[in-house]
Design an enzyme around this catalytic site. Structure first.
Site, mmCIF file in Angstrom:
data_model
loop_
_atom_site.group_PDB
_atom_site.id
_atom_site.type_symbol
_atom_site.label_atom_id
_atom_site.label_comp_id
_atom_site.label_asym_id
_atom_site.label_seq_id
_atom_site.Cartn_x
_atom_site.Cartn_y
_atom_site.Cartn_z
ATOM 1 N N ASP A 204 0.853 -1.181 0.000
ATOM 2 C CA ASP A 204 0.000 0.000 0.000
ATOM 3 C C ASP A 204 0.892 1.236 0.000
ATOM 4 O OD1 ASP A 204 1.092 0.246 2.528
ATOM 5 O OD2 ASP A 204 -0.816 0.246 3.596
ATOM 6 N N ASP A 206 1.411 4.779 2.285
ATOM 7 C CA ASP A 206 1.027 5.397 3.559
ATOM 8 C C ASP A 206 1.424 6.873 3.581
ATOM 9 O OD1 ASP A 206 0.430 2.726 4.990
ATOM 10 O OD2 ASP A 206 2.499 2.442 4.317
ATOM 11 N N ASP A 290 -3.363 4.515 2.612
ATOM 12 C CA ASP A 290 -3.734 4.882 3.985
ATOM 13 C C ASP A 290 -3.385 6.349 4.211
ATOM 14 O OD1 ASP A 290 -4.723 2.470 4.777
ATOM 15 O OD2 ASP A 290 -3.152 2.030 6.248
HETATM 16 P P1 DGT Z 1 4.167 -2.613 2.964
HETATM 17 O O1 DGT Z 1 3.086 -1.589 2.892
HETATM 18 O O2 DGT Z 1 3.642 -3.993 3.150
HETATM 19 O O3 DGT Z 1 5.117 -2.530 1.836
HETATM 20 O O4 DGT Z 1 5.068 -2.337 4.283
HETATM 21 P P2 DGT Z 1 4.928 -1.192 5.351
HETATM 22 O O5 DGT Z 1 6.132 -1.251 6.198
HETATM 23 O O6 DGT Z 1 4.591 0.106 4.699
HETATM 24 O O7 DGT Z 1 3.749 -1.695 6.259
HETATM 25 P P3 DGT Z 1 2.285 -1.083 6.498
HETATM 26 O O8 DGT Z 1 1.821 -0.305 5.336
HETATM 27 O O9 DGT Z 1 1.411 -2.210 6.941
HETATM 28 O O10 DGT Z 1 2.454 -0.143 7.746
HETATM 29 C C1 DGT Z 1 3.372 0.933 7.764
HETATM 30 C C2 DGT Z 1 3.757 1.232 9.148
HETATM 31 O O11 DGT Z 1 2.706 1.885 9.810
HETATM 32 C C3 DGT Z 1 4.031 -0.021 9.950
HETATM 33 O O12 DGT Z 1 5.393 -0.230 10.086
HETATM 34 C C4 DGT Z 1 3.451 0.221 11.286
HETATM 35 C C5 DGT Z 1 2.514 1.356 11.084
HETATM 36 N N1 DGT Z 1 1.101 0.986 11.256
HETATM 37 C C6 DGT Z 1 0.302 0.287 10.450
HETATM 38 N N2 DGT Z 1 -0.935 0.195 10.951
HETATM 39 C C7 DGT Z 1 -0.907 0.859 12.121
HETATM 40 C C8 DGT Z 1 -1.862 1.158 13.140
HETATM 41 O O13 DGT Z 1 -3.031 0.772 13.079
HETATM 42 N N3 DGT Z 1 -1.420 1.890 14.189
HETATM 43 C C9 DGT Z 1 -0.136 2.342 14.276
HETATM 44 N N4 DGT Z 1 0.268 3.046 15.308
HETATM 45 N N5 DGT Z 1 0.764 2.090 13.347
HETATM 46 C C10 DGT Z 1 0.389 1.365 12.302
HETATM 47 MG MG MG Z 2 2.787 0.397 3.628
#
Ligand code: DGT
Ligand code: MG
Length: 366
Positions: A204, A206, A290
């Site tokens: 996604d 962010d 997001d």
């Molecule tokens: P991806 O999108 O799968 O390539 O990898 P990321 O690292 O972008 O992971 P993602 O999009 O699920 O989440 C980004 C960061 O945001 C993750 O390291 C922790 C944080 N995060 C996600 N959901 C929540 C939430 O509900 N509350 C809080 N505090 N942080 C969150």
């Molecule tokens: Mg992400």
């Protein structure tokens, strides 16, 4: 044959937030195996096991060279009995038998397919599996009632399971910037998540939105969403309200790591550039986005909390609690010894409060 004396020994800190973990992983053969078992545990509601595998994988990601012998791992933290068994299997046989049998299991395959639907978590997938639903066709035929998110997830299944590129993330960033500028000039948009850590693809995109004047950000999300909707950029959106400041006793100490920012889970309709058009002649694709709005006073904590990786965040909070008697969230840092909140306007300040060396986003890929 390599003798024991020739084998390089590693020295590694035990918390992931003390280590520099780049995307340059020398042990992907081992970390892929452990990550799959972590994922399987998480999908089976075994969070403790999931974290143990994630910690072991993160430790291996931080090693400067490829592991070739079990003896190199002696004395290293984070490697439990089970993880060591998996590593040994991969080093000796090229693959882990547990990973191979998991991958082939009917249950794992079904969990992957079903939780690949936006809006479907491990619990729902598990219930469906118990009702004999293992794939999308069986789900469609089952007559299960789907909520709005799941309907959108099913409709855009292929697009949403196609990794998002950095170029697509940037294109969406421009749209979000334009939306925000149109409804509240002076607002700022920051790319967070994996793309801020330098990842080339993601599941996604962010974004964190704020305004330099405290309070101006109130009511911003509905306006941004309305603008995006009016321009036809949204295929789906659900906004959840911030409740952090609503408690009567003032900012309550964050009880869990679930944050309370105003947040919009959305699916964008992104128009493809000419060269990206496929044989199907579809000129757009669906992308998960997001959006989070933070007041400027919490912005540094929000940026730190939303940059990830998930394990790096978890380890930061564990370090704060266990080593510093502090509570860290995406809103604030509370010092339980001094009984007060510690203000910060940058990520560097937060690392300093925590007594940690500053780790830049590109080295938070634990
Ligand atoms: P991806 O999108 O799968 O390539 O990898 P990321 O690292 O972008 O992971 P993602 O999009 O699920 O989440 C980004 C960061 O945001 C993750 O390291 C922790 C944080 N995060 C996600 N959901 C929540 C939430 O509900 N509350 C809080 N505090 N942080 C969150
Ligand atoms: Mg992400």
């Amino acid at each position: 044959q390599i003798s024991e004396a020739e084998v390089a020994l590693f020295s590694v800190s035990s918390y992931a937030c003390q280590r520099r973990t780049t995307l340059d992983n020398h042990n992907s053969n081992l970390t892929d195996a452990l990550s799959l078992l972590a994922e399987n545990a998480e999908l089976s509601n075994e969070d403790g096991r999931g974290v143990a595998f994630r910690r072991a994988a993160a430790l291996l990601k931080a090693l400067p060279t490829q592991v070739i012998s079990m003896s190199q791992l002696r004395g290293l933290p984070c490697l439990g009995e089970h993880s060591l068994r998996v590593i040994k299997d991969v080093l000796e046989n090229g693959v882990s038998s547990e990973v191979e049998s998991t991958k082939q299991s009917k249950r794992y395959k079904a969990l992957k397919i079903l939780t690949g639907i936006f809006g479907v978590g491990a619990k729902t997938a598990d219930r469906w599996i118990r009702e004999g639903i293992y794939n999308l066709e069986q789900l469609r035929d089952s007559g299960q009632t789907l909520n709005r998110a799941q309907k959108a997830g099913l409709e855009h299944y292929d697009d949403l399971n196609e990794p998002v590129t950095k170029a697509e993330a940037d294109a969406i960033g421009e749209i979000v910037q334009k939306a925000v500028n149109s409804v509240l000039p002076g607002s700022e948009v920051a790319l967070t998540g994996g793309f801020r850590r330098g990842k080339l693809t993601g599941h996604d995109v962010d974004f964190l939105i704020t305004h330099p004047e405290e309070g101006k950000e109130v009511g911003l999300m509905p306006k941004v969403v309305a603008w995006l909707e009016s321009q036809g950029f949204l295929l789906y959106q659900k906004t959840t309200r911030n409740s952090y400041l609503e408690s009567k006793d003032g900012p309550a100490r964050p009880a869990s790591n679930m944050d309370r920012f105003e947040r919009c889970f959305s699916i964008f309709k992104l128009t493809k550039r000419k060269e990206q058009e496929t044989a199907s002649h579809k000129i757009w694709r669906a992308v998960r986005v997001d959006l989070v709005v933070s007041p400027i006073s919490q912005f540094a904590f929000a940026v730190l909390g939303w940059t990830g990786s998930k394990l790096f965040e978890r380890e930061l909070r564990r370090w704060a609690g266990h080593e510093k008697n502090m509570s860290l969230s995406s809103h604030a840092l509370f010092d339980n010894t001094q009984n007060k909140y510690l203000r910060a306007t940058s990520e560097e300040e937060i690392f300093a409060y925590l007594g940690l060396e500053y780790i830049p986003p590109s080295e938070r890929n634990a």
